[in-house]
Design a protein around this motif. Structure first.
Motif, PDB file in Angstrom:
ATOM      1  N   ALA A  27      14.214 -44.801 -95.719  1.00 56.54           N
ATOM      2  CA  ALA A  27      13.226 -44.271 -96.669  1.00 56.54           C
ATOM      3  C   ALA A  27      13.275 -45.054 -97.978  1.00 56.54           C
ATOM      4  O   ALA A  27      12.229 -45.378 -98.549  1.00 56.54           O
ATOM      5  CB  ALA A  27      13.474 -42.785 -96.919  1.00 56.54           C
ATOM      6  N   ALA A  28      14.470 -45.367 -98.443  1.00 61.21           N
ATOM      7  CA  ALA A  28      14.615 -46.136 -99.688  1.00 61.21           C
ATOM      8  C   ALA A  28      13.932 -47.496 -99.557  1.00 61.21           C
ATOM      9  O   ALA A  28      13.238 -47.939-100.479  1.00 61.21           O
ATOM     10  CB  ALA A  28      16.086 -46.307-100.038  1.00 61.21           C
ATOM     11  N   ASP A  29      14.112 -48.142 -98.419  1.00 58.04           N
ATOM     12  CA  ASP A  29      13.456 -49.434 -98.188  1.00 58.04           C
ATOM     13  C   ASP A  29      11.936 -49.290 -98.180  1.00 58.04           C
ATOM     14  O   ASP A  29      11.225 -50.110 -98.751  1.00 58.04           O
ATOM     15  CB  ASP A  29      13.921 -50.050 -96.866  1.00 58.04           C
ATOM     16  CG  ASP A  29      15.355 -50.523 -96.909  1.00 58.04           C
ATOM     17  OD1 ASP A  29      15.921 -50.665 -98.020  1.00 58.04           O
ATOM     18  OD2 ASP A  29      15.926 -50.746 -95.817  1.00 58.04           O
ATOM     19  N   ARG A  30      11.443 -48.246 -97.562  1.00 65.89           N
ATOM     20  CA  ARG A  30       9.994 -48.021 -97.475  1.00 65.89           C
ATOM     21  C   ARG A  30       9.390 -47.673 -98.822  1.00 65.89           C
ATOM     22  O   ARG A  30       8.218 -47.928 -99.062  1.00 65.89           O
ATOM     23  CB  ARG A  30       9.691 -46.888 -96.488  1.00 65.89           C
ATOM     24  CG  ARG A  30      10.166 -47.081 -95.074  1.00 65.89           C
ATOM     25  CD  ARG A  30       9.249 -47.869 -94.167  1.00 65.89           C
ATOM     26  NE  ARG A  30       7.857 -47.608 -94.292  1.00 65.89           N
ATOM     27  CZ  ARG A  30       7.111 -46.885 -93.469  1.00 65.89           C
ATOM     28  NH1 ARG A  30       7.680 -46.318 -92.430  1.00 65.89           N
ATOM     29  NH2 ARG A  30       5.827 -46.735 -93.663  1.00 65.89           N
ATOM     30  N   GLN A  60      12.498 -44.634-109.927  1.00 65.61           N
ATOM     31  CA  GLN A  60      12.734 -43.986-108.639  1.00 65.61           C
ATOM     32  C   GLN A  60      13.720 -44.796-107.808  1.00 65.61           C
ATOM     33  O   GLN A  60      14.669 -44.247-107.233  1.00 65.61           O
ATOM     34  CB  GLN A  60      11.408 -43.872-107.894  1.00 65.61           C
ATOM     35  CG  GLN A  60      11.523 -43.460-106.437  1.00 65.61           C
ATOM     36  CD  GLN A  60      10.183 -43.593-105.744  1.00 65.61           C
ATOM     37  OE1 GLN A  60       9.367 -42.693-105.851  1.00 65.61           O
ATOM     38  NE2 GLN A  60       9.964 -44.697-105.051  1.00 65.61           N
ATOM     39  N   ASN A  61      13.524 -46.100-107.743  1.00 65.27           N
ATOM     40  CA  ASN A  61      14.403 -46.951-106.951  1.00 65.27           C
ATOM     41  C   ASN A  61      15.825 -46.958-107.503  1.00 65.27           C
ATOM     42  O   ASN A  61      16.788 -46.960-106.734  1.00 65.27           O
ATOM     43  CB  ASN A  61      13.845 -48.371-106.864  1.00 65.27           C
ATOM     44  CG  ASN A  61      12.566 -48.438-106.050  1.00 65.27           C
ATOM     45  OD1 ASN A  61      12.260 -47.541-105.276  1.00 65.27           O
ATOM     46  ND2 ASN A  61      11.807 -49.495-106.238  1.00 65.27           N
ATOM     47  N   ALA A  62      15.971 -46.942-108.818  1.00 66.79           N
ATOM     48  CA  ALA A  62      17.305 -46.899-109.435  1.00 66.79           C
ATOM     49  C   ALA A  62      18.003 -45.583-109.085  1.00 66.79           C
ATOM     50  O   ALA A  62      19.205 -45.575-108.768  1.00 66.79           O
ATOM     51  CB  ALA A  62      17.202 -47.075-110.949  1.00 66.79           C
ATOM     52  N   ASP A  63      17.272 -44.481-109.135  1.00 63.72           N
ATOM     53  CA  ASP A  63      17.850 -43.182-108.781  1.00 63.72           C
ATOM     54  C   ASP A  63      18.307 -43.162-107.326  1.00 63.72           C
ATOM     55  O   ASP A  63      19.406 -42.693-107.007  1.00 63.72           O
ATOM     56  CB  ASP A  63      16.839 -42.052-109.016  1.00 63.72           C
ATOM     57  CG  ASP A  63      16.565 -41.778-110.488  1.00 63.72           C
ATOM     58  OD1 ASP A  63      17.344 -42.230-111.351  1.00 63.72           O
ATOM     59  OD2 ASP A  63      15.544 -41.104-110.766  1.00 63.72           O
ATOM     60  N   ILE A  92      19.276 -35.444-108.456  1.00 64.28           N
ATOM     61  CA  ILE A  92      18.232 -34.486-108.078  1.00 64.28           C
ATOM     62  C   ILE A  92      16.907 -35.216-107.872  1.00 64.28           C
ATOM     63  O   ILE A  92      16.199 -34.966-106.899  1.00 64.28           O
ATOM     64  CB  ILE A  92      18.102 -33.372-109.136  1.00 64.28           C
ATOM     65  CG1 ILE A  92      19.319 -32.455-109.079  1.00 64.28           C
ATOM     66  CG2 ILE A  92      16.818 -32.567-108.930  1.00 64.28           C
ATOM     67  CD1 ILE A  92      19.404 -31.462-110.212  1.00 64.28           C
ATOM     68  N   ARG A  93      16.579 -36.140-108.787  1.00 69.48           N
ATOM     69  CA  ARG A  93      15.333 -36.903-108.648  1.00 69.48           C
ATOM     70  C   ARG A  93      15.349 -37.770-107.390  1.00 69.48           C
ATOM     71  O   ARG A  93      14.348 -37.866-106.682  1.00 69.48           O
ATOM     72  CB  ARG A  93      15.086 -37.778-109.880  1.00 69.48           C
ATOM     73  CG  ARG A  93      14.701 -37.016-111.124  1.00 69.48           C
ATOM     74  CD  ARG A  93      14.205 -37.936-112.217  1.00 69.48           C
ATOM     75  NE  ARG A  93      15.136 -38.999-112.554  1.00 69.48           N
ATOM     76  CZ  ARG A  93      15.998 -38.968-113.565  1.00 69.48           C
ATOM     77  NH1 ARG A  93      16.044 -37.903-114.353  1.00 69.48           N
ATOM     78  NH2 ARG A  93      16.797 -39.984-113.804  1.00 69.48           N
ATOM     79  N   ALA A  94      16.483 -38.409-107.103  1.00 70.50           N
ATOM     80  CA  ALA A  94      16.585 -39.257-105.915  1.00 70.50           C
ATOM     81  C   ALA A  94      16.392 -38.436-104.648  1.00 70.50           C
ATOM     82  O   ALA A  94      15.648 -38.842-103.744  1.00 70.50           O
ATOM     83  CB  ALA A  94      17.936 -39.980-105.888  1.00 70.50           C
ATOM     84  N   CYS A  95      17.058 -37.293-104.575  1.00 73.08           N
ATOM     85  CA  CYS A  95      16.904 -36.425-103.396  1.00 73.08           C
ATOM     86  C   CYS A  95      15.449 -35.976-103.259  1.00 73.08           C
ATOM     87  O   CYS A  95      14.900 -35.978-102.147  1.00 73.08           O
ATOM     88  CB  CYS A  95      17.811 -35.205-103.503  1.00 73.08           C
ATOM     89  SG  CYS A  95      19.568 -35.574-103.313  1.00 73.08           S
TER      90      CYS A  95
END
Length: 157
Positions: A27-30, A60-63, A92-95
């Motif tokens: 998901a992070a890659d996408r 978002q990517n950093a989180d 919390i933001r990353a999740c």
């Protein structure tokens, strides 16, 4: 860690969590070039809108990278991760970002009621949807742990 800073340590089952991390990484890659949820930006200059979107994506990517960094060599040897008050909000933001991505992607076949209640027969789901659903629930649990034990600003509000 600063003296007196709150921290929680969670021990997780490696055989259960490791496959879920693959889903988070995928998901992070996408999500690299897009926000997890469509950004409702005001009607502004296109260059300003692009800069604003780029900033949202970078944050978002950093989180998400910070979340994935919790699952390091120590995690794979001990099964433990720790959360601190200082990184509560980014976690919390990353999740939330990964959950939104899963919700609009592989979990789109499930209704909002199922996602909110978690009431579904897992054995009825196809393997990719089941793994995405388990990842969705895992990330929700992390969010709940952080909110309950670390993020006092959320509790005070």
């Amino acid at each position: 860690m600063k003296h007196g800073e709150k921290q929680i340590v969670v021990t997780l089952s490696l055989p259960v969590v490791a496959p879920l991390l693959d889903i988070v990484k995928f998901a992070a890659d996408r999500m690299q070039g897009t926000t997890a949820a469509p950004a409702a930006l005001p009607d502004i200059d296109p260059e300003m809108k692009e800069a604003w979107t780029d900033e949202l994506i970078a944050a978002q990517n950093a989180d998400v990278r910070a979340l994935l960094a919790l699952f390091d060599d120590e995690f794979f040897s001990t099964g433990r991760i720790s959360f601190r008050a200082a990184n509560a909000e980014p976690m919390i933001r990353a999740c939330a970002a990964v959950r939104l991505h899963l919700r609009s992607g592989p979990l789109a076949v499930l209704g909002d009621d199922v996602l909110e209640t978690g009431e579904i027969a897992l054995d009825r789901l196809e393997d990719p949807v089941r793994k995405a659903f388990m990842t969705y629930l895992f990330l929700a649990t992390i969010q709940e742990l952080i909110i309950q034990h670390l993020d006092e600003t959320i509790l005070e509000g």
